[in-house]
Design an enzyme around this catalytic site. Structure first.
Site, PDB file in Angstrom:
ATOM      1  N   ASP A  99       1.474  73.215 161.904  1.00 13.80           N
ATOM      2  CA  ASP A  99       0.472  72.011 162.218  1.00 13.80           C
ATOM      3  C   ASP A  99      -0.824  72.626 162.517  1.00 13.80           C
ATOM      4  O   ASP A  99      -1.700  71.903 162.649  1.00 13.80           O
ATOM      5  CB  ASP A  99       1.108  71.061 163.370  1.00 13.80           C
ATOM      6  CG  ASP A  99       1.238  71.859 164.576  1.00 13.80           C
ATOM      7  OD1 ASP A  99       0.596  73.016 164.877  1.00 13.80           O
ATOM      8  OD2 ASP A  99       2.309  71.389 165.361  1.00 13.80           O
ATOM      9  N   HIS A 114       6.791  79.970 159.359  1.00 15.74           N
ATOM     10  CA  HIS A 114       7.297  78.914 158.324  1.00 15.74           C
ATOM     11  C   HIS A 114       6.239  78.365 157.664  1.00 15.74           C
ATOM     12  O   HIS A 114       6.263  77.352 157.029  1.00 15.74           O
ATOM     13  CB  HIS A 114       8.111  77.690 159.077  1.00 15.74           C
ATOM     14  CG  HIS A 114       9.352  78.389 159.779  1.00 15.74           C
ATOM     15  ND1 HIS A 114      10.200  77.386 160.652  1.00 15.74           N
ATOM     16  CD2 HIS A 114      10.049  79.470 159.427  1.00 15.74           C
ATOM     17  CE1 HIS A 114      11.047  78.454 160.982  1.00 15.74           C
ATOM     18  NE2 HIS A 114      11.108  79.322 160.427  1.00 15.74           N
ATOM     19  N   THR A 188      11.734  75.067 171.337  1.00 20.73           N
ATOM     20  CA  THR A 188      12.456  75.276 170.205  1.00 20.73           C
ATOM     21  C   THR A 188      13.971  75.236 170.542  1.00 20.73           C
ATOM     22  O   THR A 188      14.167  75.713 171.272  1.00 20.73           O
ATOM     23  CB  THR A 188      12.177  76.520 169.427  1.00 20.73           C
ATOM     24  OG1 THR A 188      12.864  76.691 168.277  1.00 20.73           O
ATOM     25  CG2 THR A 188      11.990  77.889 170.289  1.00 20.73           C
ATOM     26  N   SER A 189      14.517  74.477 169.549  1.00 17.85           N
ATOM     27  CA  SER A 189      16.056  74.286 169.712  1.00 17.85           C
ATOM     28  C   SER A 189      17.006  75.657 169.509  1.00 17.85           C
ATOM     29  O   SER A 189      18.288  75.487 169.648  1.00 17.85           O
ATOM     30  CB  SER A 189      16.560  73.109 168.926  1.00 17.85           C
ATOM     31  OG  SER A 189      16.356  73.423 167.518  1.00 17.85           O
TER      32      SER A 189
HETATM   33  C1  BJW Z   1      10.390  70.087 174.235  1.00 16.88           C
HETATM   34  C2  BJW Z   1       9.685  69.220 174.334  1.00 16.88           C
HETATM   35  C3  BJW Z   1       8.451  69.420 175.258  1.00 16.88           C
HETATM   36  C4  BJW Z   1      10.840  68.439 172.949  1.00 16.88           C
HETATM   37  N1  BJW Z   1       8.531  70.543 175.866  1.00 16.88           N
HETATM   38  N2  BJW Z   1      10.274  71.147 174.697  1.00 16.88           N
HETATM   39  C5  BJW Z   1      21.922  82.799 160.446  1.00 16.88           C
HETATM   40  C6  BJW Z   1      23.036  82.056 160.810  1.00 16.88           C
HETATM   41  C7  BJW Z   1      23.184  80.664 160.145  1.00 16.88           C
HETATM   42  C8  BJW Z   1      22.277  80.180 159.167  1.00 16.88           C
HETATM   43  C9  BJW Z   1      21.211  81.028 158.708  1.00 16.88           C
HETATM   44  C10 BJW Z   1      21.299  82.428 159.195  1.00 16.88           C
HETATM   45  N3  BJW Z   1      20.253  82.995 158.501  1.00 16.88           N
HETATM   46  C11 BJW Z   1      19.701  81.943 157.831  1.00 16.88           C
HETATM   47  C12 BJW Z   1      20.383  80.869 157.867  1.00 16.88           C
HETATM   48  C13 BJW Z   1      19.760  79.520 157.018  1.00 16.88           C
HETATM   49  C14 BJW Z   1      18.855  78.738 157.503  1.00 16.88           C
HETATM   50  C15 BJW Z   1      19.380  78.369 158.591  1.00 16.88           C
HETATM   51  O1  BJW Z   1      18.708  78.749 159.827  1.00 16.88           O
HETATM   52  N4  BJW Z   1      20.026  77.230 158.768  1.00 16.88           N
HETATM   53  C16 BJW Z   1      20.512  76.713 160.267  1.00 16.88           C
HETATM   54  C17 BJW Z   1      19.729  75.510 160.225  1.00 16.88           C
HETATM   55  C18 BJW Z   1      21.935  76.910 160.270  1.00 16.88           C
HETATM   56  N5  BJW Z   1      17.537  79.634 157.501  1.00 16.88           N
HETATM   57  C19 BJW Z   1      16.569  79.780 156.319  1.00 16.88           C
HETATM   58  O2  BJW Z   1      17.121  79.047 155.361  1.00 16.88           O
HETATM   59  C20 BJW Z   1      15.494  80.471 156.633  1.00 16.88           C
HETATM   60  N6  BJW Z   1      15.686  81.517 155.492  1.00 16.88           N
HETATM   61  C21 BJW Z   1      16.392  82.507 155.358  1.00 16.88           C
HETATM   62  O3  BJW Z   1      16.918  82.993 156.225  1.00 16.88           O
HETATM   63  O4  BJW Z   1      15.988  83.295 154.165  1.00 16.88           O
HETATM   64  C22 BJW Z   1      16.844  84.147 153.854  1.00 16.88           C
HETATM   65  C23 BJW Z   1      16.862  84.826 152.562  1.00 16.88           C
HETATM   66  C24 BJW Z   1      16.535  86.153 152.262  1.00 16.88           C
HETATM   67  C25 BJW Z   1      16.328  86.586 151.112  1.00 16.88           C
HETATM   68  C26 BJW Z   1      16.263  85.494 149.841  1.00 16.88           C
HETATM   69  C27 BJW Z   1      16.371  84.359 150.205  1.00 16.88           C
HETATM   70  C28 BJW Z   1      16.859  83.852 151.454  1.00 16.88           C
HETATM   71  C29 BJW Z   1      14.285  79.679 156.413  1.00 16.88           C
HETATM   72  C30 BJW Z   1      14.186  78.570 157.467  1.00 16.88           C
HETATM   73  C31 BJW Z   1      12.963  77.625 157.513  1.00 16.88           C
HETATM   74  C32 BJW Z   1      13.003  76.696 158.138  1.00 16.88           C
HETATM   75  N7  BJW Z   1      12.039  75.615 157.874  1.00 16.88           N
HETATM   76  C33 BJW Z   1      11.720  74.369 158.545  1.00 16.88           C
HETATM   77  C34 BJW Z   1      10.960  73.198 157.797  1.00 16.88           C
HETATM   78  C35 BJW Z   1       9.783  74.008 157.190  1.00 16.88           C
HETATM   79  C36 BJW Z   1       8.540  73.597 158.008  1.00 16.88           C
HETATM   80  C37 BJW Z   1       8.358  72.569 158.223  1.00 16.88           C
HETATM   81  O5  BJW Z   1       8.358  71.466 157.459  1.00 16.88           O
HETATM   82  O6  BJW Z   1       7.529  72.163 159.268  1.00 16.88           O
HETATM   83  O7  BJW Z   1      10.969  74.737 159.669  1.00 16.88           O
HETATM   84  S1  BJW Z   1      13.363  73.441 159.195  1.00 16.88           S
HETATM   85  C38 BJW Z   1      12.640  73.028 160.792  1.00 16.88           C
HETATM   86  O8  BJW Z   1      13.163  73.730 161.784  1.00 16.88           O
HETATM   87  C39 BJW Z   1      11.172  73.672 160.762  1.00 16.88           C
HETATM   88  C40 BJW Z   1      11.248  74.426 162.055  1.00 16.88           C
HETATM   89  O9  BJW Z   1      10.076  75.131 162.066  1.00 16.88           O
HETATM   90  C41 BJW Z   1      12.553  74.842 162.342  1.00 16.88           C
HETATM   91  C42 BJW Z   1      12.807  75.040 163.821  1.00 16.88           C
HETATM   92  O10 BJW Z   1      12.881  73.681 164.386  1.00 16.88           O
HETATM   93  P1  BJW Z   1      12.047  73.723 166.178  1.00 16.88           P
HETATM   94  O11 BJW Z   1      10.839  74.037 166.094  1.00 16.88           O
HETATM   95  O12 BJW Z   1      13.221  74.558 166.905  1.00 16.88           O
HETATM   96  O13 BJW Z   1      12.126  72.314 166.398  1.00 16.88           O
HETATM   97  P2  BJW Z   1      13.556  71.232 166.892  1.00 16.88           P
HETATM   98  O14 BJW Z   1      13.294  69.855 166.608  1.00 16.88           O
HETATM   99  O15 BJW Z   1      14.851  71.803 166.376  1.00 16.88           O
HETATM  100  O16 BJW Z   1      13.442  71.672 168.344  1.00 16.88           O
HETATM  101  C43 BJW Z   1      12.468  71.181 169.329  1.00 16.88           C
HETATM  102  C44 BJW Z   1      12.892  71.470 170.719  1.00 16.88           C
HETATM  103  O17 BJW Z   1      11.930  71.136 171.688  1.00 16.88           O
HETATM  104  C45 BJW Z   1      14.044  70.538 171.267  1.00 16.88           C
HETATM  105  O18 BJW Z   1      15.206  71.431 171.672  1.00 16.88           O
HETATM  106  C46 BJW Z   1      13.726  69.753 172.303  1.00 16.88           C
HETATM  107  O19 BJW Z   1      14.363  69.580 173.417  1.00 16.88           O
HETATM  108  C47 BJW Z   1      12.526  70.438 172.657  1.00 16.88           C
HETATM  109  N8  BJW Z   1      11.413  69.475 173.294  1.00 16.88           N
HETATM  110  N9  BJW Z   1       9.890  68.054 173.438  1.00 16.88           N
HETATM  111  C48 BJW Z   1       9.279  71.417 175.683  1.00 16.88           C
HETATM  112  N10 BJW Z   1       7.470  68.389 175.429  1.00 16.88           N
END
Ligand code: BJW
Ligand code: ZN
Length: 241
Positions: A99, A114, A188-189
C-alpha cells in the site's frame, strides 16, 4: 508496556503485514471481513487468474489503489519510521504490504517483499517496472515494447520473491551478527511463506524475536515475546527511546 530497549549495538529487522495498515482503514486478508472473505485468492492473486480474467484482476487492484491513496499512515507506521531515523543502517523494514504507507510515513530502508500497488510491469518482456497509479476497468494497458499485457507489480501465490530483496535481507542479517540483532514482526498472521519463515532465519543469527499482533499468529511459537493488541497503540511505546 514492554520496550525493545534498543541501544547503539542493536540491529533491528522489522517485518510488517496487513494488520499495521488496518488502523489506517485498509482491510486485512484473513480476518472476518478481510479481502479473502470477499474475493477468492485463486480469482485475483495468482498468475493463472490474470491469464484467465485480467479485467477482474485489474479491477481488484484498481480498487485497492484507490483505497490506499485515500488513507493516511497511522501511529504504527510513524513509530517504525522514527526508529529508523535513530538506528540508520542498523535498521531494515521488510513489509508484505503493497500500500505504500510506510514510505509515506517516512520509512526509507524498505523492502516491499510482495511488490507495490503503485508499480506495474510487462507480463512478458523484461522492460523495467514503472510507477503507475492509474485505475483500469475495461481498457487494459499493453506494453509499448512487445504489446503483451501490463500487470500489477505484485508477488502472487506461486510466484518467487524478487531475488534482490532476498539478497538485501540476507546481507542485513549477516551484518547484524556484529551487534545485537532484534527481530520484530507486526500485524501479520504468519500464514504466508517465505515471509513467515523470516523469524526462523532471524533466530538462526541469534536475534531476540518479538511479535505484535491483534491475535496469536500461526508461527507464534517461534517468538520470544508476544505483545497482543493493536499496532498503532503498541508500536510507539515498544519502539520509543
Ligand atoms: C492487527 C491489527 C492491528 C489486525 N494491529 N494486528 C511453505 C509452506 C507452506 C506453503 C508455502 C511454503 N512456501 C511457499 C508456499 C506457498 C505460498 C504460501 O505461503 N501459501 C500459504 C498460504 C500456505 N507462498 C507463495 O506462493 C509465495 N511464493 C513462493 O513461495 O514462491 C516459491 C517459488 C520459487 C521458485 C519459483 C516459483 C515459486 C508468494 C506469496 C505471495 C503472497 N501474496 C499475497 C497477495 C499479493 C499482495 C497483495 O495483493 O496485497 O500477499 S497473499 C496475502 O497474504 C498478501 C499478504 O502480504 C500476505 C500476508 O498476509 P498478512 O499481511 O499476514 O495479513 P493477514 O490478513 O493474514 O493477517 C493480518 C494480521 O493482523 C491478523 O493476524 C490480525 O489479527 C492482525 N491485525 N488488525 C495489529 N490493528
Ligand atoms: Zn513487454
Amino acid at each position: 508496556m514492554p520496550n525493545l530497549a534498543l541501544d547503539g549495538e542493536s540491529w533491528l529487522l522489522v517485518l510488517t503485514g496487513a494488520g499495521v495498515s488496518a488502523e489506517s482503514g485498509l482491510p486485512t486478508f484473513r480476518d472476518a471481513n478481510g479481502l479473502w472473505e470477499r474475493h477468492r485468492v485463486e480469482d485475483v492473486a495468482t498468475p493463472e487468474a490474470f491469464e484467465r480474467d485480467p479485467a477482474l484482476v485489474w479491477r481488484f487492484y484498481s480498487q485497492r489503489r484507490a483505497a490506499a491513496e485515500g488513507c493516511r499512515p497511522n501511529a504504527g507506521h510513524l513509530a517504525i519510521a522514527e526508529v529508523e531515523r535513530r538506528l540508520g543502517d542498523r535498521f531494515l523494514l521488510v513489509t508484505q504490504n503493497v500500500d505504500g504507507l510506510h514510505a509515506r510515513a517516512g520509512s526509507r530502508r524498505v523492502v516491499e517483499l510482495h511488490g507495490s500497488l503503485f508499480t506495474s510491469r510487462c507480463s512478458r518482456c523484461d522492460r523495467d517496472p514503472f510507477p503507475d497509479d492509474r485505475l483500469y476497468e475495461r481498457d487494459l494497458p499493453e506494453c509499448d515494447a512487445c504489446h503483451a499485457r501490463i500487470r500489477p507489480h505484485i508477488v502472487w501465490f506461486g510466484e518467487p520473491l524478487f531475488p534482490a530483496d532476498i539478497h538485501r535481507i540476507d546481507s542485513f542479517l549477516r551484518a547484524a551478527r556484529a551487534g545485537r540483532p532484534v527481530f520484530l514482526a507486526a500485524g501479520t498472521s504468519g500464514n504466508v511463506y517465505p515471509a513467515a519463515g523470516l523469524v526462523h532465519q532471524a533466530r538462526a543469527t541469534g536475534a531476540e524475536t518479538w511479535l505484535v499482533n491483534a491475535e496469536p499468529a500461526e508461527n507464534g511459537a517461534a517468538f520470544d515475546h508476544f505483545v497482543q493488541g493493536r499496532g498503532a497503540g503498541i508500536l510507539p511505546r515498544l519502539l520509543g527511546p
